[in-house]
Motif scaffolding. Structure first.
Motif, PDB file in Angstrom:
ATOM      1  N   GLY C  18       0.829  -1.208   0.000  1.00 49.24           N
ATOM      2  CA  GLY C  18       0.000   0.000   0.000  1.00 49.24           C
ATOM      3  C   GLY C  18       0.857   1.249   0.000  1.00 49.24           C
ATOM      4  O   GLY C  18       0.646   2.174  -0.787  1.00 49.24           O
ATOM      5  N   ALA C  20       3.939   1.512  -0.950  1.00 50.51           N
ATOM      6  CA  ALA C  20       4.677   1.625  -2.205  1.00 50.51           C
ATOM      7  C   ALA C  20       3.800   2.230  -3.290  1.00 50.51           C
ATOM      8  O   ALA C  20       4.275   2.970  -4.140  1.00 50.51           O
ATOM      9  N   LEU C  21       2.505   1.907  -3.261  1.00 48.70           N
ATOM     10  CA  LEU C  21       1.651   2.344  -4.360  1.00 48.70           C
ATOM     11  C   LEU C  21       1.075   3.741  -4.162  1.00 48.70           C
ATOM     12  O   LEU C  21       0.638   4.360  -5.120  1.00 48.70           O
ATOM     13  N   VAL C  22       1.029   4.241  -2.921  1.00 48.76           N
ATOM     14  CA  VAL C  22       0.428   5.565  -2.760  1.00 48.76           C
ATOM     15  C   VAL C  22       1.419   6.631  -2.318  1.00 48.76           C
ATOM     16  O   VAL C  22       1.104   7.814  -2.392  1.00 48.76           O
ATOM     17  N   ALA C  23       2.606   6.261  -1.850  1.00 48.71           N
ATOM     18  CA  ALA C  23       3.513   7.263  -1.312  1.00 48.71           C
ATOM     19  C   ALA C  23       3.849   8.301  -2.378  1.00 48.71           C
ATOM     20  O   ALA C  23       4.033   7.977  -3.551  1.00 48.71           O
ATOM     21  N   GLY C  24       3.927   9.559  -1.963  1.00 53.72           N
ATOM     22  CA  GLY C  24       4.248  10.606  -2.916  1.00 53.72           C
ATOM     23  C   GLY C  24       5.742  10.680  -3.168  1.00 53.72           C
ATOM     24  O   GLY C  24       6.196  11.244  -4.153  1.00 53.72           O
ATOM     25  N   ARG C  26       9.139   9.223  -4.181  1.00 50.05           N
ATOM     26  CA  ARG C  26       9.576   8.109  -5.028  1.00 50.05           C
ATOM     27  C   ARG C  26      10.469   7.136  -4.289  1.00 50.05           C
ATOM     28  O   ARG C  26      10.250   5.925  -4.309  1.00 50.05           O
ATOM     29  N   SER C  29       8.618   5.092  -1.819  1.00 46.73           N
ATOM     30  CA  SER C  29       7.757   4.031  -2.330  1.00 46.73           C
ATOM     31  C   SER C  29       8.594   2.863  -2.835  1.00 46.73           C
ATOM     32  O   SER C  29       8.207   1.707  -2.655  1.00 46.73           O
ATOM     33  N   ALA C  72      13.883   6.040 -10.627  1.00 49.88           N
ATOM     34  CA  ALA C  72      13.292   7.076  -9.779  1.00 49.88           C
ATOM     35  C   ALA C  72      14.212   8.278  -9.732  1.00 49.88           C
ATOM     36  O   ALA C  72      13.770   9.427  -9.790  1.00 49.88           O
ATOM     37  N   VAL C  78       7.011  12.568  -8.555  1.00 51.10           N
ATOM     38  CA  VAL C  78       5.786  12.073  -9.180  1.00 51.10           C
ATOM     39  C   VAL C  78       5.062  13.216  -9.863  1.00 51.10           C
ATOM     40  O   VAL C  78       4.806  14.262  -9.262  1.00 51.10           O
ATOM     41  N   ARG C  79       4.770  13.031 -11.129  1.00 52.40           N
ATOM     42  CA  ARG C  79       3.943  14.012 -11.820  1.00 52.40           C
ATOM     43  C   ARG C  79       2.683  13.296 -12.251  1.00 52.40           C
ATOM     44  O   ARG C  79       2.753  12.323 -12.996  1.00 52.40           O
ATOM     45  N   GLU C  80       1.579  13.758 -11.768  1.00 53.28           N
ATOM     46  CA  GLU C  80       0.379  12.990 -12.036  1.00 53.28           C
ATOM     47  C   GLU C  80      -0.826  13.912 -12.013  1.00 53.28           C
ATOM     48  O   GLU C  80      -1.012  14.656 -11.062  1.00 53.28           O
ATOM     49  N   ALA C  81      -1.593  13.851 -13.076  1.00 55.86           N
ATOM     50  CA  ALA C  81      -2.840  14.598 -13.079  1.00 55.86           C
ATOM     51  C   ALA C  81      -3.798  13.908 -12.122  1.00 55.86           C
ATOM     52  O   ALA C  81      -3.870  12.690 -12.085  1.00 55.86           O
TER      53      ALA C  81
END
Lengths: 92, 91, 301, 395
Positions: C18, C20-24, C26, C29, C72, C78-81
């Protein structure tokens, strides 16, 4: 005899776990990289060595003891080196 | 609760998490991570299914060894592509 | 007691996944992913699969982690819309349904596996006593052959893309003695694992992972030449493994009439020969996958 | 076994085409990837085990992605990344299905499919495997990655991708459908519905496409839909042969089409459909090949596409499944419409062409495209041969 060995093993392993917990606490609570490194490297190596010693007491066998010694030596060496590298990277 | 059941649940949880992330993220590394987690979850399920009190089946274990190496190869390829497109794979 | 341990391991793995998949962050995660790999390896030891656990810890967590860290670092934050909450909701519901379905299907599907008895009956003929090695290199060697081909294709793809090579840091005074101890030990252990793989957990993949670790340590310190020669040697070693495996398959086919059907009695020799070649070749390919193509490959383009 | 011989023959044909195209571009990377693609396909067609299929798909997927990325443009690399993510997701779905099949049946060879279809768990496993295959075959709701990948790759690469790689998944679906017997009927129905959706959606997008390669790529979505529909309605009856024949003819025709498009774009310097009828260039062999391939895809009489559709329709009419008949006819009409947009512009002559118009030179690519198109034509004329082979395959 076995009882004494078991007791010693449990005591050693418990002490090792305590060291590891302290190391984790240190990494979590201490303010900057160098302090964290200080907590991590020493307590970690000592903790692992103690746990390994405890395990040897609990399950005595020559081959197992040898692998554990190898394990501890390798972790000690790499821990020291990694600590050194992180410290250097931090200073630059 | 037996070990099988516990790891079965955890494997299914990993698969679910991975699919959720795959569906909602456009970030290269997150997608790659999600795919890796998915593979680990599937491996967990397969091992839990192969679990049998009497014997351990070596065939799924061999599958997984193959799968792990295949996955690292694909991950390397994905990351090489991802580095070329520079991070975000959404338009 | 052991149930509590299992639950802890399972929850630890899930929690790390969890994170790893949500941490802001890099690096955070990727670190969580690596720790998840170790939890998972523990779980697999508990499920009676030490071979797979070794491979997962070394390749799945270690090497994949290293690859991810490399990327990384190169890709930055992380760049994410942002995705609308509805999409999150739908994805979550679907995933939950899928996970539930999987649990149900796996928990109720309790067919007797047909393989164990087959393997048990024939493991004596296979030349090795570790059933996993027997399956990998004798009964289902075809899978393994295809898998090495996957590595070759990945290498082709990566070397075609010509990514940035890693610029090794100049080794500091403490690192050289460290390498002098660790790399020989890694090589020694790899040989040990390879040999032991015939009778106990271990084998070509685990040994290759160890060698890869040693090779990466050398390469990252700039000691494994970054020049064209080394690159070519690595690629050649990688291809050599596949070529030897293929030659062995054909040779066995000529001798016995069945593809990868080793001559009776000498199966162990065949397996050890193939495994040794595979160890070197897989390690070489994994190192090249991590480092990117040699200069020579790039010059051609 | 089944379509094997024909497929290898196709591979050899592609060999020639690839060589012609690649000498012009001077790309060394193409060859190993091409070889790996064909090797993986052969492994896939010969394997009788679901895990073998998974590993072979992995080789195929990586090689296909490598082919896509060969074009090296940012768009191509982006498409390749999406393709690889989609492909890996598909393979992992397949693997999940394999794992479940192992849990439900205790083994993972293809013969187990019939056994799997008997239990509810097994059907879940089959569903997972099929959805993995659907991602790989770019079947309708899961086709999102495909047009970009196929249209941004180099022509020789797209010919391989569209003609062969996509078929691999359909082939496995066919094998499973044949092994599964009557019990997998609901899955077949799902396949047919998805197929008809794909047919209409792909055709609609192809009608609206601005660029020639994009049109051809969308047309692949539509054709895959048609084949899936055929697979879906075929069951274990003789109709599956129609599906197999459609697969073959589409493979030949689509490879020819992509190569022809590549040649056209090379001569014109662009591939916008609106700019196809330029006055200073006479139509060449590539346009001719495109036209023949189009005829085969639409399914006009002498071609294999016609035979396939004819057998399919005949069977459907016999069964009285009029709604499927209508759908197939609608799909055919749509494909005729979007291909006519191009063909009408390609085969112009007479007053449109300026008197001093240049005639494009012959290249190896023209020969390959024309050869493949002719093969599609001949396959129709000699359609007894593939049917005979298919009979052998079943025995």
């Amino acid at each position: 005899m076995t009882l004494a060995l078991d007791l010693a093993g449990i005591a050693l392993a418990a002490a090792g776990v305590a060291f590891l917990l302290l190391a984790a606490l240190g990494v979590w609570r201490l303010p900057d990289t160098l302090c964290r490194l200080h907590a991590l490297t020493k307590a970690d190596t000592a903790g692992l060595a103690l746990v390994a010693a405890g395990t040897t007491c609990l399950l005595p066998s020559a081959g197992g003891a040898l692998s554990l010694v190898l394990c501890v030596v390798l972790v000690a060496i790499s821990g020291a080196t990694i600590g050194h590298l992180i410290g250097r990277a931090h200073q630059e | 609760m037996t070990a099988e059941t516990i790891y079965l649940l955890s494997g299914a949880g990993l698969v679910g998490l991975a699919f959720w992330r795959l569906g909602t993220s456009g970030d290269v590394i997150r997608r790659v991570l999600a795919l890796n987690v998915l593979a680990v979850g599937i491996a967990m399920l397969l091992l839990a299914a192969a679990q049998d009190p009497a014997t351990v089946d070596p065939v799924p274990q061999a599958f997984l060894l193959t799968g792990i190496v295949v996955l690292v190869a694909v991950t390397a390829a994905l990351l090489a592509l991802g580095e070329r497109i520079g991070g975000d794979c959404d338009e | 007691m052991s149930t509590a341990f299992d639950i802890l391991v399972a929850l630890g793995g899930l929690a790390c996944a969890g994170i790893a998949l949500v941490a802001g962050n890099r690096i955070g995660s990727v670190a969580a992913f690596v720790i998840m790999g170790f939890f998972v390896a523990l779980a697999w030891v508990r499920l009676g699969a030490p071979d797979v656990a070794l491979a997962e810890a070394a390749i799945g967590a270690g090497l994949t982690g290293a690859l991810l860290l490399r990327s990384a670092n190169r890709l930055g934050p992380v760049r994410e819309a942002g995705v609308p909450i509805a999409v999150h909701g739908i994805a979550a519901c679907l995933s939950l349904a899928l996970a539930g379905g999987i649990v149900w299907a796996f928990a109720t599907g309790t067919a007797e596996a047909v393989y164990p008895s087959l393997v048990a009956a024939r493991v004596g003929e296979s030349g090795v006593s570790n059933p996993v090695t027997a399956v990998l290199l004798n009964f289902r060697a075809w899978d393994t052959l295809l898998e090495v081909a996957v590595l070759v294709v990945a290498l082709l793809l990566v070397s075609g893309l010509a990514p940035v090579r890693i610029a090794p840091a100049p080794p500091s005074e403490l690192v050289l003695p460290f390498l002098r101890i660790v790399v020989p030990v890694a090589v020694l252990l790899a040989g040990h694992l390879l040999w032991k793989g015939a009778t106990a957990p271990g084998g070509a993949f685990q040994a290759a992972a160890l060698l890869t670790g040693g090779g990466l340590a050398l390469a990252l310190c700039g000691l494994l030449g970054a020049g064209r020669r080394t690159g070519h040697v690595l690629v050649l070693a990688g291809l050599g493994g596949l070529a030897l495996f293929l030659a062995a398959a054909l040779g066995a086919a000529i001798l016995t009439g069945g593809l990868l059907d080793y001559p009776a009695g000498s199966a162990k020799v065949w397996i050890i020969a193939i495994e040794s070649a595979l160890t070197l070749s897989i390690a070489a390919m994994l190192v090249s996958l991590f480092l990117g193509p040699s200069e020579g490959v790039r010059d051609d383009r | 076994m089944i379509a094997m011989t024909a497929m290898v023959g196709l591979g050899v044909a592609l060999y020639a085409s690839g060589r012609g195209r690649d000498r012009a571009r001077g790309r060394a990377d193409f060859w190993p990837l091409w070889l790996m693609t064909l090797g993986a396909l052969n492994a896939l067609f010969l394997s009788n085990d679901l895990f073998n299929v998974y590993v072979a798909f992995e080789i195929l997927g990586l090689a296909a992605v490598g082919l896509t990325a060969l074009a090296r443009s940012l768009a191509a690399i982006r498409a390749a990344f999406d393709y690889l993510v989609a492909g890996l997701t598909g393979s992992l779905l397949l693997l999940l299905g394999v794992a479940l099949a192992y849990a439900a049946a205790g083994r993972v060879d293809l013969d187990a499919v019939a056994e799997l279809a008997q239990t509810a768990q097994g059907r879940v496993a089959l569903r997972l495997i099929l959805s993995g295959l659907a991602v790989k075959a770019a079947l309708f709701p899961l086709h999102f990655w495909m047009p970009a990948a196929h249209s941004s790759a180099a022509p020789a690469a797209s010919a391989l991708l569209s003609a062969l790689v996509v078929k691999a998944a359909l082939y496995v679906a066919l094998r499973m459908s044949l092994e599964g017997g009557v019990a997998v009927d609901p899955l077949r129905a799902a396949l047919a519905v998805a197929g008809s959706g794909a047919m209409l959606w792909g055709a609609w997008n192809a009608l609206r496409a601005e660029r020639l390669k994009l049109l051809v790529a969308h047309s692949t979505v539509a054709q895959v839909g048609l084949i899936a529909l055929a697979l879906g309605v075929a069951g274990t009856g003789p109709l599956w042969q129609a599906a197999a024949l459609l697969m073959l003819s589409h493979a030949l025709a689509k490879a020819a089409m992509f190569l022809a498009v590549g040649r056209i774009a090379e001569e014109l310097g662009h591939d916008r459909i609106s700019g196809l009828n330029r006055e200073e260039l006479r139509p060449g062999a590539a346009e001719f090949a495109f036209a023949i391939a189009a005829i085969s895809l639409v399914g006009l009489p002498p071609t294999a596409g016609f035979i396939g559709k004819w057998v399919l329709l005949e069977g459907l009419i016999e069964d009285g499944a009029w709604h499927w008949v209508g759908l197939v006819l609608a799909g055919t009409a749509l494909s005729a419409a979007y291909l006519a947009r191009v063909v009408a512009r390609c085969l112009r002559g007479g007053p449109h062409v300026a008197p001093g118009a240049r005639r494009p030179a012959w290249r190896a690519g023209d020969v390959a495209a024309l050869g493949l198109a002719t093969a599609a034509l001949l396959l129709g004329l000699a359609s007894a041969l593939p049917f005979a082979l298919l009979e052998v395959g079943i025995a």
